[in-house]
Scaffold this active site. Structure first.
Site, mmCIF file in Angstrom:
data_model
loop_
_atom_site.group_PDB
_atom_site.id
_atom_site.type_symbol
_atom_site.label_atom_id
_atom_site.label_comp_id
_atom_site.label_asym_id
_atom_site.label_seq_id
_atom_site.Cartn_x
_atom_site.Cartn_y
_atom_site.Cartn_z
ATOM 1 N N GLU A 40 5.669 -15.580 5.465
ATOM 2 C CA GLU A 40 5.302 -14.365 4.734
ATOM 3 C C GLU A 40 6.433 -13.872 3.832
ATOM 4 O O GLU A 40 7.578 -13.752 4.248
ATOM 5 C CB GLU A 40 4.949 -13.274 5.745
ATOM 6 N N GLU B 246 -2.184 -10.661 2.038
ATOM 7 C CA GLU B 246 -2.229 -9.861 3.255
ATOM 8 C C GLU B 246 -2.046 -8.373 2.943
ATOM 9 O O GLU B 246 -1.252 -8.015 2.085
ATOM 10 C CB GLU B 246 -1.110 -10.274 4.217
ATOM 11 N N SER B 247 -2.775 -7.533 3.649
ATOM 12 C CA SER B 247 -2.598 -6.080 3.675
ATOM 13 C C SER B 247 -3.185 -5.364 2.449
ATOM 14 O O SER B 247 -3.076 -5.842 1.316
ATOM 15 C CB SER B 247 -1.127 -5.683 3.801
ATOM 16 N N LYS C 115 0.411 -13.336 15.662
ATOM 17 C CA LYS C 115 1.001 -12.407 14.689
ATOM 18 C C LYS C 115 2.068 -11.589 15.413
ATOM 19 O O LYS C 115 1.770 -10.769 16.271
ATOM 20 C CB LYS C 115 -0.098 -11.496 14.126
ATOM 21 N N ASN D 206 2.578 -10.517 1.564
ATOM 22 C CA ASN D 206 2.250 -9.240 2.183
ATOM 23 C C ASN D 206 2.351 -8.146 1.138
ATOM 24 O O ASN D 206 3.430 -7.899 0.585
ATOM 25 C CB ASN D 206 3.195 -8.954 3.353
ATOM 26 N N LYS E 258 -5.913 -5.952 16.237
ATOM 27 C CA LYS E 258 -4.740 -5.139 16.575
ATOM 28 C C LYS E 258 -5.193 -3.728 16.928
ATOM 29 O O LYS E 258 -6.082 -3.168 16.303
ATOM 30 C CB LYS E 258 -3.717 -5.111 15.446
ATOM 31 N N GLU F 82 -8.162 -9.893 11.745
ATOM 32 C CA GLU F 82 -7.098 -9.524 12.685
ATOM 33 C C GLU F 82 -7.556 -8.607 13.809
ATOM 34 O O GLU F 82 -8.342 -7.687 13.599
ATOM 35 C CB GLU F 82 -5.969 -8.850 11.905
#
Length: 306
Positions: A199, A250-251, A150, A220, A90, A88
């Site tokens: 998600e 994710e995360s 995203k 997530n 960001k 990603e």
């Protein structure tokens, strides 16, 4: 001359101090206002015509998460035990603030592609993440691997923006939409030739995603309402995934052991952002993590045989 792109600007204040009681609701409300402003500048019919002129291949994002990457430098046998990585781009997050002051999404994306990422995720939300559609467009022009928009998608307009920007896929968040909105946006995205990462964070949300027809499901580990991270969320939902679904964790994923464990649970891919964005060289950090996955898997195999 610097190749860095301008930061996203929405005209709305970024959050400061204590988080809102429901951060997700605040982000969604801001997104709806921003979309209204953008639609006044470019009507939906005009945007739709522009999106139709884009000749972007379909299905690349889903295929990339299913297939092994020859770019990662790992032996073929090693790739089978390592999830594909959606790396990603960001600049900022609500939980940690600015992650990379010298944010250059093009340079970061090129580093990711060279290091073996299966796909690139680009934040385009401007108020809370300093994202911009221009970042997505620039990354799409710089790499040949699939690119995910995203954002907190709440309208058809954003799907058309993604298509016009030549994105391969978009994110739809179950918690940000009511079930009817999710079904409609999911169907519209597919009709536009976009893959859709749906998600969920809980078993109830996963059920909604499945009912909506999701073919790619992300779990997530971060609760978007409170920002709390619990990596066991992916573990809890692994066994509930329908056969044939492409699955993404994710995360909160930081170590090679995390990735190898998730692959063993059946996850096809992992989406990682902050873990790389806080490093001086995000691409090098990805390459190192993939290499460590190989050695971690090898060590786990050795233990299993003894």
């Amino acid at each position: 001359m610097s190749s860095r792109l301008p930061l996203g600007r929405s005209g709305f204040p970024s959050p400061s101090g204590p988080a809102a009681a429901d951060l997700l609701a605040a982000i969604v409300a801001a997104t709806r206002r921003i979309v209204e402003v953008r639609e006044q500048r470019e009507p939906l019919s005009v945007l739709a015509a522009r999106a139709e002129r884009q000749d972007t291949p379909t299905g690349r994002f889903r295929a990339a998460l299913r297939g092994a990457s020859a770019r990662d430098g790992l032996p073929p046998a090693a790739r089978q035990g390592v999830p594909r990585i959606i790396a990603e781009c960001k600049r900022r997050s609500p939980s940690r603030g600015v992650l990379k002051p010298d944010y250059d999404p093009v340079a970061i994306a090129r580093g990711y592609a060279k290091a073996g990422a299966a796909a690139i995720s680009v934040l385009t939300e401007p108020t809370f993440f300093d994202g911009a559609l221009e970042h997505l467009q620039a990354v799409r022009g710089a790499v040949d691997i699939p690119v995910l928009r995203k954002d907190f998608v709440v309208s058809e307009y954003q799907l058309l923006e993604a298509r016009a920007a030549r994105a391969d896929a978009v994110l739809l968040i179950v918690a940000a939409l009511d079930p009817r909105e999710l079904v409609a946006l999911h169907a519209r995205a597919l009709a536009l030739g976009l893959d859709v990462l749906v998600e969920a964070h809980s078993a109830d949300e996963l059920a909604v995603a499945i009912d909506a027809g999701a073919q790619i499901v992300g779990v997530n580990n971060r609760n978007l309402r409170t920002l709390e991270v619990d990596v066991t969320a992916s573990e809890a939902l692994a066994g509930r995934m329908p056969r044939g679904t492409v699955t993404v964790s994710e995360s909160g994923l930081k170590t090679a052991a995390d990735l190898v464990r998730l692959r063993q649970l059946g996850y096809d891919a992992c989406l990682i952002g902050e873990r790389f964005m806080t490093e001086k060289d995000p691409g090098a950090a990805l390459k190192t993590l993939l290499q460590r996955c190989f050695t971690t898997e090898d060590a786990n195999d050795t233990k299993a045989k003894t």
